[in-house]
Scaffold this motif. Structure first.
Motif, short mmCIF file in Angstrom:
data_model
loop_
_atom_site.label_atom_id
_atom_site.label_comp_id
_atom_site.label_asym_id
_atom_site.label_seq_id
_atom_site.Cartn_x
_atom_site.Cartn_y
_atom_site.Cartn_z
N ARG A 122 0.82 -1.21 0.00
CA ARG A 122 0.00 0.00 0.00
C ARG A 122 0.86 1.26 0.00
O ARG A 122 0.40 2.33 -0.41
N LYS A 123 2.11 1.13 0.46
CA LYS A 123 3.01 2.28 0.49
C LYS A 123 3.82 2.44 -0.79
O LYS A 123 4.57 3.41 -0.93
N SER A 124 3.70 1.50 -1.70
CA SER A 124 4.50 1.59 -2.92
C SER A 124 3.96 2.70 -3.83
O SER A 124 2.76 3.01 -3.81
N TRP A 125 4.85 3.28 -4.64
CA TRP A 125 4.43 4.34 -5.54
C TRP A 125 3.49 3.80 -6.62
O TRP A 125 2.54 4.50 -7.02
N SER A 126 3.71 2.56 -7.07
CA SER A 126 2.84 2.01 -8.10
C SER A 126 1.40 1.86 -7.59
O SER A 126 0.44 2.12 -8.32
N TYR A 127 1.25 1.47 -6.32
CA TYR A 127 -0.09 1.36 -5.73
C TYR A 127 -0.73 2.73 -5.61
O TYR A 127 -1.90 2.92 -5.99
N CYS A 128 0.04 3.68 -5.10
CA CYS A 128 -0.45 5.05 -4.93
C CYS A 128 -0.89 5.64 -6.27
O CYS A 128 -1.99 6.19 -6.40
N LYS A 129 -0.05 5.51 -7.26
CA LYS A 129 -0.34 6.06 -8.58
C LYS A 129 -1.57 5.39 -9.20
O LYS A 129 -2.43 6.07 -9.78
N SER A 130 -1.66 4.06 -9.06
CA SER A 130 -2.80 3.33 -9.62
C SER A 130 -4.10 3.76 -8.97
O SER A 130 -5.12 3.94 -9.65
N TYR A 131 -4.08 3.92 -7.65
CA TYR A 131 -5.29 4.32 -6.94
C TYR A 131 -5.76 5.70 -7.41
O TYR A 131 -6.95 5.92 -7.68
N ILE A 132 -4.81 6.63 -7.55
CA ILE A 132 -5.16 7.98 -8.01
C ILE A 132 -5.68 7.93 -9.45
O ILE A 132 -6.65 8.62 -9.79
N SER A 162 -17.15 13.85 -7.07
CA SER A 162 -16.90 15.27 -7.26
C SER A 162 -15.40 15.54 -7.30
O SER A 162 -14.58 14.68 -6.96
N ILE A 163 -15.03 16.75 -7.66
CA ILE A 163 -13.62 17.13 -7.65
C ILE A 163 -13.08 17.11 -6.22
O ILE A 163 -11.92 16.79 -5.98
N GLU A 164 -13.96 17.40 -5.24
CA GLU A 164 -13.56 17.34 -3.83
C GLU A 164 -13.20 15.91 -3.43
O GLU A 164 -12.24 15.68 -2.70
N ASP A 165 -14.00 14.95 -3.93
CA ASP A 165 -13.70 13.54 -3.66
C ASP A 165 -12.36 13.15 -4.28
O ASP A 165 -11.56 12.44 -3.66
N LEU A 166 -12.13 13.58 -5.50
CA LEU A 166 -10.87 13.27 -6.18
C LEU A 166 -9.69 13.84 -5.42
O LEU A 166 -8.68 13.14 -5.21
N VAL A 167 -9.79 15.08 -4.98
CA VAL A 167 -8.70 15.72 -4.23
C VAL A 167 -8.48 15.00 -2.89
O VAL A 167 -7.34 14.74 -2.49
N PHE A 168 -9.58 14.65 -2.22
CA PHE A 168 -9.49 13.95 -0.93
C PHE A 168 -8.74 12.64 -1.08
O PHE A 168 -7.83 12.34 -0.29
N VAL A 169 -9.11 11.84 -2.08
CA VAL A 169 -8.47 10.55 -2.29
C VAL A 169 -7.00 10.73 -2.68
O VAL A 169 -6.12 10.01 -2.20
N THR A 170 -6.72 11.70 -3.55
CA THR A 170 -5.34 11.95 -3.98
C THR A 170 -4.45 12.31 -2.80
O THR A 170 -3.36 11.75 -2.63
N ILE A 171 -4.91 13.23 -1.97
CA ILE A 171 -4.13 13.64 -0.80
C ILE A 171 -3.95 12.46 0.16
O ILE A 171 -2.87 12.21 0.69
N GLY A 172 -5.04 11.70 0.34
CA GLY A 172 -4.98 10.54 1.24
C GLY A 172 -3.95 9.52 0.78
O GLY A 172 -3.18 8.99 1.60
N GLN A 173 -3.92 9.23 -0.51
CA GLN A 173 -2.95 8.25 -1.03
C GLN A 173 -1.52 8.76 -0.93
O GLN A 173 -0.59 8.00 -0.66
#
Length: 276
Positions: free
Chosen positions: A218-228, A241-252
């Motif tokens: 879960r900490k790998s960059w490939s996982y983070c990038k794929s999730y985003i 929404s764009i707020e949801d997208l930003v929330f998930v991006t920051i979280g990852q």
């Protein structure tokens, strides 16, 4: 709705034979027996894994359907191959290191019989490290179709190894596709957005094997990038929404950057129900 189903598993060279055996036994011993177990060999396997497969084919010659791939193509594409080779409309996903409780598939089949419009039925999971008798946490997901739709705006509303789905609907919505990670979230988003009705049974019907490698993955960059990337696709479909997208991006990005000891605390506090 016919009470027949296929089990779909994909195995690759790094799996442990002893875990594979436990997983197979849990599906063979379901209270409602599977009509077929499809095993996709995702590339070359170890001799030990091949021996396990050969042993079960000898013991249950009419049960197993083996799909052999010449090279490792990744979980999503391997599952797509397995789905195409499944002979039943209802397909139960299963990972090769988890343990399904005996009544899991029978309870899922009952949901499909009671509501023929259903396309996906999942369940809750209990997580363990070393021993299945020592449950450390649970992952609770929403149960109704409306709740699932809302939940998917920021998180996966299914525990992937628990889902049973209709083969025809998975194929209609494009299958798992070519993503190397988070392909299940992408598929389920497409299915929900294409009118598929879903639910989760409010019971933990699978024991999920967790360990330190899960946190590292879960900490790998490939996982983070794929999730985003998947979340970006969900946003483009108009599902969040764009707020949801930003929330998930920051979280990852936070998950990628924080040390593992803090990651464990974050996951246990906010994303899991911890057993006392």
């Amino acid at each position: 709705m016919e009470a027949k189903y296929s089990v779909l598993m994909s195995i690759y060279i790094k799996e442990k034979p002893e875990y594979f055996v436990e997983s197979l036994e849990s599906m063979i011993n379901q209270t409602l027996k599977p009509d077929e177990i499809v095993i996709v060999k995702d590339g070359e396997l170890t001799d030990e894994l091949e021996d396990v497969i050969d042993c079960y084919i000898d013991k249950y010659p009419k049960l197993f359907n083996i799909v052999s791939l010449k090279e490792n193509i990744g979980l999503g594409r391997a599952l797509d191959e397995g789905i195409r080779h499944s002979r039943n409309e209802l397909v139960a996903r299963m990972d090769t290191d988890d343990i399904s409780l005996p009544e899991r598939c029978e309870l899922q089949i009952k949901q499909f019989i009671n509501n023929p419009d259903l396309c996906i039925v999942g369940t809750m999971i209990d997580e363990f490290y070393d021993s299945p008798s020592n449950i450390i946490s649970s992952r609770i997901v929403p149960t109704t179709n409306d709740e699932i739709y809302k939940f998917m705006k920021r998180r996966s509303p299914f525990n992937h190894p628990t889902v049973m789905y209709k083969k025809s609907e998975v194929i209609r919505c494009g299958g798992y596709g070519k993503m190397r990670r988070k392909q299940d979230l992408d598929l389920f988003s497409r299915m929900i957005n294409n009118g598929c009705i879903a639910q989760n049974i409010n019971q933990s019907l699978l024991l999920f094997r967790s360990n330190e490698d899960n946190f590292k993955r879960r900490k790998s960059w490939s996982y983070c990038k794929s999730y985003i990337n998947v979340q970006f696709e969900i946003w483009k479909r108009g599902h969040c929404s764009i707020e949801d997208l930003v929330f998930v991006t920051i979280g990852q990005l936070v998950i990628f950057l924080v040390p593992i000891r803090f990651l464990k605390k974050i996951l246990n506090k906010y994303l899991r129900s911890t057993k006392n």
